[in-house]
Scaffold this active site. Structure first.
Site, mmCIF file in Angstrom:
data_model
loop_
_atom_site.group_PDB
_atom_site.id
_atom_site.type_symbol
_atom_site.label_atom_id
_atom_site.label_comp_id
_atom_site.label_asym_id
_atom_site.label_seq_id
_atom_site.Cartn_x
_atom_site.Cartn_y
_atom_site.Cartn_z
ATOM 1 N N LEU A 96 55.320 13.663 65.004
ATOM 2 C CA LEU A 96 56.427 13.709 64.054
ATOM 3 C C LEU A 96 56.143 12.796 62.867
ATOM 4 O O LEU A 96 56.298 13.192 61.714
ATOM 5 C CB LEU A 96 57.727 13.297 64.749
ATOM 6 N N VAL A 103 55.568 14.410 58.861
ATOM 7 C CA VAL A 103 56.452 14.221 57.712
ATOM 8 C C VAL A 103 55.800 13.417 56.611
ATOM 9 O O VAL A 103 56.282 13.398 55.483
ATOM 10 C CB VAL A 103 57.786 13.557 58.125
ATOM 11 N N SER A 104 54.679 12.751 56.888
ATOM 12 C CA SER A 104 54.000 11.993 55.842
ATOM 13 C C SER A 104 53.526 12.895 54.708
ATOM 14 O O SER A 104 53.329 12.448 53.587
ATOM 15 C CB SER A 104 52.820 11.212 56.419
ATOM 16 N N LYS A 147 72.235 13.490 57.945
ATOM 17 C CA LYS A 147 72.149 14.372 59.110
ATOM 18 C C LYS A 147 71.176 13.789 60.135
ATOM 19 O O LYS A 147 69.995 13.601 59.845
ATOM 20 C CB LYS A 147 71.687 15.762 58.664
ATOM 21 N N ASP A 204 71.183 31.269 59.543
ATOM 22 C CA ASP A 204 72.453 30.716 60.039
ATOM 23 C C ASP A 204 73.503 30.675 58.927
ATOM 24 O O ASP A 204 74.186 29.661 58.741
ATOM 25 C CB ASP A 204 72.217 29.316 60.609
#
Length: 625
Positions: free
Chosen positions: A317, A321-322, A366, A457
């Site tokens: 993870l 994200v880096s 979030k 969604d």
């Protein structure tokens, strides 16, 4: 011989004439300050286009700083600009193509112009004029910035305040599209330019530029260059400096000269190979260090606490994200805890989303328990006024939670306005405007991203309303990049899920179209997508618009939200939107309209039943009940 006083007088006179000439020249070459008008219902808006930008010292000599300025990633600039590595340094005046999302914006009744709306945070010394002319290089004007930000006083700008800068752009009209024009590239005409030189740069005819922009083009005006494809920019090659060259002996035999030349070239070749190898090794090492920096910090904290180290999923993870660090702000977990009173229930908006204030700016925070890389990957390539903007993210080094920090949308979700707010209800014009906003947002992710993005969604609780009651699509947690795939993992919200996805796992843009049709039903009826007995709303629409006109109107009145019945609205308008909803809900996905068709149909309804002079799109009224 002239006296000192005579020389001074002559110098003053010469200075006066030079200043007068300069002022006269500038008065004859004033740029367009008002922007470029557009037609609100033109179906080619919004569109993906580009601005021609030049790297400049000292602040904009790398793609990261320019990407931050235009809210795009480095790769989104490097690829169309023919730059091999997004991390490559730039030189002054190096040409670039920067992507823009162009929209037709109704700022007020008399100011409807075409621009890409970019958010900029004011820094020390900034003014509307300086940012427009220096940072954005005259792609906008301070006069337009003042109009778009009516609540801000230009002489009293506070550091940290967000200002919207309207970057001038245009979308091709239908005729231009038929002539294979793909982009109208925004190019600021320089004093040294002429239309012929601009045409040559872009590989187009001079007359083609005149046809789009007219003949009265002044320096610093934005010129829209019609191109069928982006030209390949010639970028400067970064060449290592050569070793010093020594003068050969004056008298040397031919054989000695040839031998020396061969040896010299061989040495230079070895040096070049070594330098290139060292540079490549350095780049790889730096990238690896950047990716592992956060991981090492996490490991350090864990071992200090006596833990057993990180789990593999946590390491992945952090490394994943880096890749997004160049575009988004990285918040510290301490900032989020302070902003939300340690994630207190008092700050909870809904689900796992909290409201937090960081340095005077309000955000929606979030909390996520899973890998956020896919959501970040999708969000970093979208930029549209009808999508909630991601401001940054945070990795908690203690438990590997990921937090996504979004802009805060003041008026909450459409679901709360339709189904929970008992004191105030939306009138029909506002509901129709919300439907148009959502349709524009979906059209953008379906048509203007590559590969296409499917939200998966769409529902009223994922549609947020800002202070002007304009709609923004939120929550890309389930979004998928790419279409026409099959999945066995069915996710979504009951009442909104398309039948083909529920039965066979087919992922396509048409599943978003189906969900949008359900949202239209909610706007018309005021009813939930699924009732207390578990029956879905969309299953009840069959046959509602069949029969004669009288029967249609009667059935529609039985279906409509009673709040709407109290208002004097056009039944023709409501029935036209119901027809769109029914088309979206067709069980065969191939027979559902595309979002392009839906935007066009809604814009027709908007044209027939909206009085633009009332400016309802900007400040819609809400019926108090």
């Amino acid at each position: 011989m002239r006296t000192e006083r005579e020389c001074f007088s002559l110098s003053s006179l010469l200075l006066f004439f030079l200043c007068y000439h300069n002022l006269l020249h500038r008065s004859q070459a004033q740029p367009n300050t008002t922007g470029y008008p557009c037609t609100p219902n033109q179906t080619t808006y919004p569109c993906q286009t580009y601005a021609f930008y030049r790297a400049s010292a000292p602040d904009f000599l790398d793609l990261a700083s320019i990407g931050d300025l235009f809210s795009v990633s480095r790769r989104m600039i490097s690829e169309p600009s023919n730059i091999s590595s997004p991390s490559s340094p730039l030189i002054a005046n190096q040409p670039l193509f920067v992507p823009l999302t162009c929209s037709c914006n109704t700022v007020n009744a008399s100011y409807i112009i075409s621009f890409a709306n970019l958010s900029y945070t004011i820094k020390s010394g900034d003014t509307f004029y300086l940012v427009s002319t220096n940072n954005y290089q005259n792609l906008t004007t301070y006069q337009s910035v003042e109009v778009v930000n009516p609540t801000l006083i230009p002489t009293e700008l506070e550091i940290g305040v967000n200002v919207f800068f309207p970057i001038f752009c245009k979308c091709p009209n239908r005729t231009q599209l038929q002539n294979r024009v793909k982009y109208l590239v925004s190019y600021v005409l320089q004093p040294s330019d002429n239309l012929s030189s601009v045409a040559s740069t872009f590989g187009v005819e001079t007359q083609a530029i005149i046809d789009v922009n007219g003949n009265n083009i002044q320096p610093f005006d934005t010129v829209f260059v019609p191109v069928t494809q982006l030209p390949v920019l010639t970028q400067p090659a970064v060449v290592p400096s050569s070793p010093p060259v020594t003068s050969p002996p004056v008298k040397t035999e031919k054989k000695g000269v040839n031998t020396g030349l061969v040896i010299g070239l061989a040495i230079c070749g070895v040096f070049l190979v070594l330098i290139t190898g060292v540079w490549i090794y350095r780049e790889v090492l730096l990238k690896k260090k950047r990716k592992m920096a956060i991981v090492e910090e996490k490991q350090k904290l864990q071992f200090n606490k006596g833990g057993n180290g990180l789990k593999d999923v946590e390491v992945n993870l952090m490394a994943d994200v880096s890749d997004c660090l160049d575009k988004y702000r990285v918040f510290k977990i301490e900032e989020l805890r302070e902003a939300t009173d340690n994630f207190s229930e008092d700050c909870l908006i809904q689900g796992s989303v909290y409201k937090g204030n960081i340095n005077g700016e309000v955000y929606a925070i979030k909390m996520m328990k899973w890998n956020a890389y896919e959501e970040l990957k999708i969000l970093q390539k979208v930029n549209h006024g009808n999508l909630v903007k991601l401001e940054g993210f945070c990795i908690d080094p203690e438990n590997a939670n990921c937090y996504l920090i979004y802009e805060y949308i003041e008026n909450g979700s459409l679901h709360s306005w339709l189904h929970e707010n008992n004191n105030k209800k939306l009138n029909w014009k506002t509901r129709l405007r919300i439907a148009t906003d959502v349709a524009n947002g979906l059209q953008y992710i379906h048509e203007h991203t590559r590969p296409r993005v499917v939200h998966k969604d769409i529902k009223s609780s994922n549609i947020l309303l800002d202070s002007s009651m304009r709609a923004k699509i939120a929550n890309f947690g389930l979004a998928k990049s790419g279409c026409n795939a099959i999945t066995m993992h069915i996710v979504g919200t009951q009442g909104y899920i398309a039948p083909e996805y529920l039965a066979d796992g087919v992922v396509s843009t048409k599943m978003d179209v189906f969900s949008f049709g359900v949202v239209l039903l909610e706007l018309i009826t005021g009813k939930e997508a699924i009732d207390a007995e578990g029956k879905v709303l969309w299953a009840k629409v069959e046959g509602i618009l069949e029969g004669n006109e009288q029967r249609k109107v009667k059935r529609m009145r039985e279906w409509m939200d009673e709040v709407l019945l109290r208002d004097s609205i056009s039944m023709e308008s409501v029935m036209s939107v119901m027809a769109i909803a029914i088309a979206c809900l067709h069980k065969d996905p191939s027979k559902r309209p595309s979002m392009v068709d839906i935007v066009y149909a809604l814009s027709k309804s908007d044209e027939l039943f909206f009085d633009i002079s009332e400016d309802d799109g900007l400040t819609p009224q809400v019926l108090a009940r």
